[in-house]
Structure formats: C-alpha cells, structure tokens
Scaffold this active site. Sequence first.
Site, PDB file in Angstrom:
ATOM      1  N   ASP A  21       1.986   4.224   5.140  1.00 39.90           N
ATOM      2  CA  ASP A  21       1.466   2.880   5.294  1.00 39.90           C
ATOM      3  C   ASP A  21       0.391   2.726   4.224  1.00 39.90           C
ATOM      4  OD1 ASP A  21       0.833   0.354   6.649  1.00 39.90           O
ATOM      5  OD2 ASP A  21      -1.003   1.377   7.262  1.00 39.90           O
ATOM      6  N   ASP A  23      -2.552  -0.146   4.002  1.00 37.13           N
ATOM      7  CA  ASP A  23      -3.866  -0.556   4.495  1.00 37.13           C
ATOM      8  C   ASP A  23      -4.314   0.291   5.688  1.00 37.13           C
ATOM      9  OD1 ASP A  23      -4.354  -2.907   2.761  1.00 37.13           O
ATOM     10  OD2 ASP A  23      -2.524  -3.631   3.715  1.00 37.13           O
ATOM     11  N   ASP A 177      -1.877   4.632  10.391  1.00 35.61           N
ATOM     12  CA  ASP A 177      -3.177   4.549  11.064  1.00 35.61           C
ATOM     13  C   ASP A 177      -3.129   3.721  12.335  1.00 35.61           C
ATOM     14  OD1 ASP A 177      -4.893   1.667   9.962  1.00 35.61           O
ATOM     15  OD2 ASP A 177      -2.831   2.143   9.437  1.00 35.61           O
TER      16      ASP A 177
END
Length: 212
Positions: A21, A23, A177
Amino acid sequence: MGVVAPQMKLPKGPFKAYLFDCDGTIVDSMPLHYVAWKRVLAEWNCEFGEQTFYAWGGMPVAEIISTLNVRDGLTMPVEEIAKRKEALYFEILPELKAVPEVLEHIEFSHGHIPFAVVSGSTRDSVTASLDVLRLLDKFETLVCAGDYERSKPDPEPFLIAAKRLGVKPEDCLVFEDTEMGIQAATAAGMASVKILQPWEREKALVVESAID
C-alpha cells in the site's frame, strides 16, 4: 526468494513479490492527507473525524466523498471536491516523509524481488508521493484508483497487481497499514504485514524508551 530486512518481522516465505500500500505504509502521508481533507470538507461544514479517516484508509477519494454525501445528506460535487483535495495535498507534499522501517525494507530488498504499489489513491497522488521520496523507479507496477472496479477490502486490487507481476496470489506478501487493506490481502489469499499507524509508532517508541 527475497532478502529479509533485519528489523522487520515477516511471515515465513519464500515470497515471489511484495505488494505495498502507499499512503501510511510506504509514505507517512496520512497526516498530510487528513489536513487536506479537513480543509476542503470545512468548506461544506462536513465533519470527518480522525478515527473515521483512518478506518477508511485505502478507500478511493471519490468513494469517500460519495459516502460522506450519503452519511450527511450533502450534495458535494464528487469530481470537484476530489480535485480540490488532491490540489491541497500537493501543496503540502514537500513535508512528506517515508515510514522508516518500510523504507529500510524497500532499499534492502530492491533488486531481489519485484515490487508493486496497490493503493486507493489516484495515480497522480501515488506518483507524486513516491517521486518526492525518489522511490518511484523501484516499483514494477502501480495499481491505483481507476485501475479496478471494487476497492479494498475487496481483493481485486491485489489480484490485479499479482497478475501484472506474473506471480500467484499465494506467493505474494502484502504490506498494509489498515484493517481494510489486511482484509483485502487475506481475501486475495496473500500473507500480510501490518504497518503501525503514526500514533502506534509513537506509542511503540515510548515503550522502547521505557524498556531501555
């Protein structure tokens, strides 16, 4: 088989591709994105709490705006608001930093195993973020908003990345995240590593300092 960075604990491999991922995983951009969101949504008196923002991590910008419209009974023009939010993010982009342990792992493993980015952000946003940190050329492919029909937690974005790299889903390791991203990786049949959120990293540092 990839080389394992010494300070990050990974599931038992071997893996043939790493899917990241962007961001909050590669780049510590979530606080900057949140600043941009707060500024543009304030123009519409739309509340977007920090917990909700992080819970919706990985959701495409247009989808977030549409969801807020439904939630609050608003009529924010999706395309216009999305462009405004992206423009505000680009204004503060020079403040961007990488997530240290992930950056270390990327630099350590680059050249040993192919990388892909799988993001809910636009291609322009992902490209700009990676370019600021001089990481763009380390990734074989970028799968961004607009490249898939169903966003995370659906597995489609990760499955597209695996197909582009020519690697079976079960041979991919995902770095994420958010819970939404971890769910998407699991649904794709991929192992995953959970990257700590900014406040979780701060908490971990406090604990480590106390132990030392």
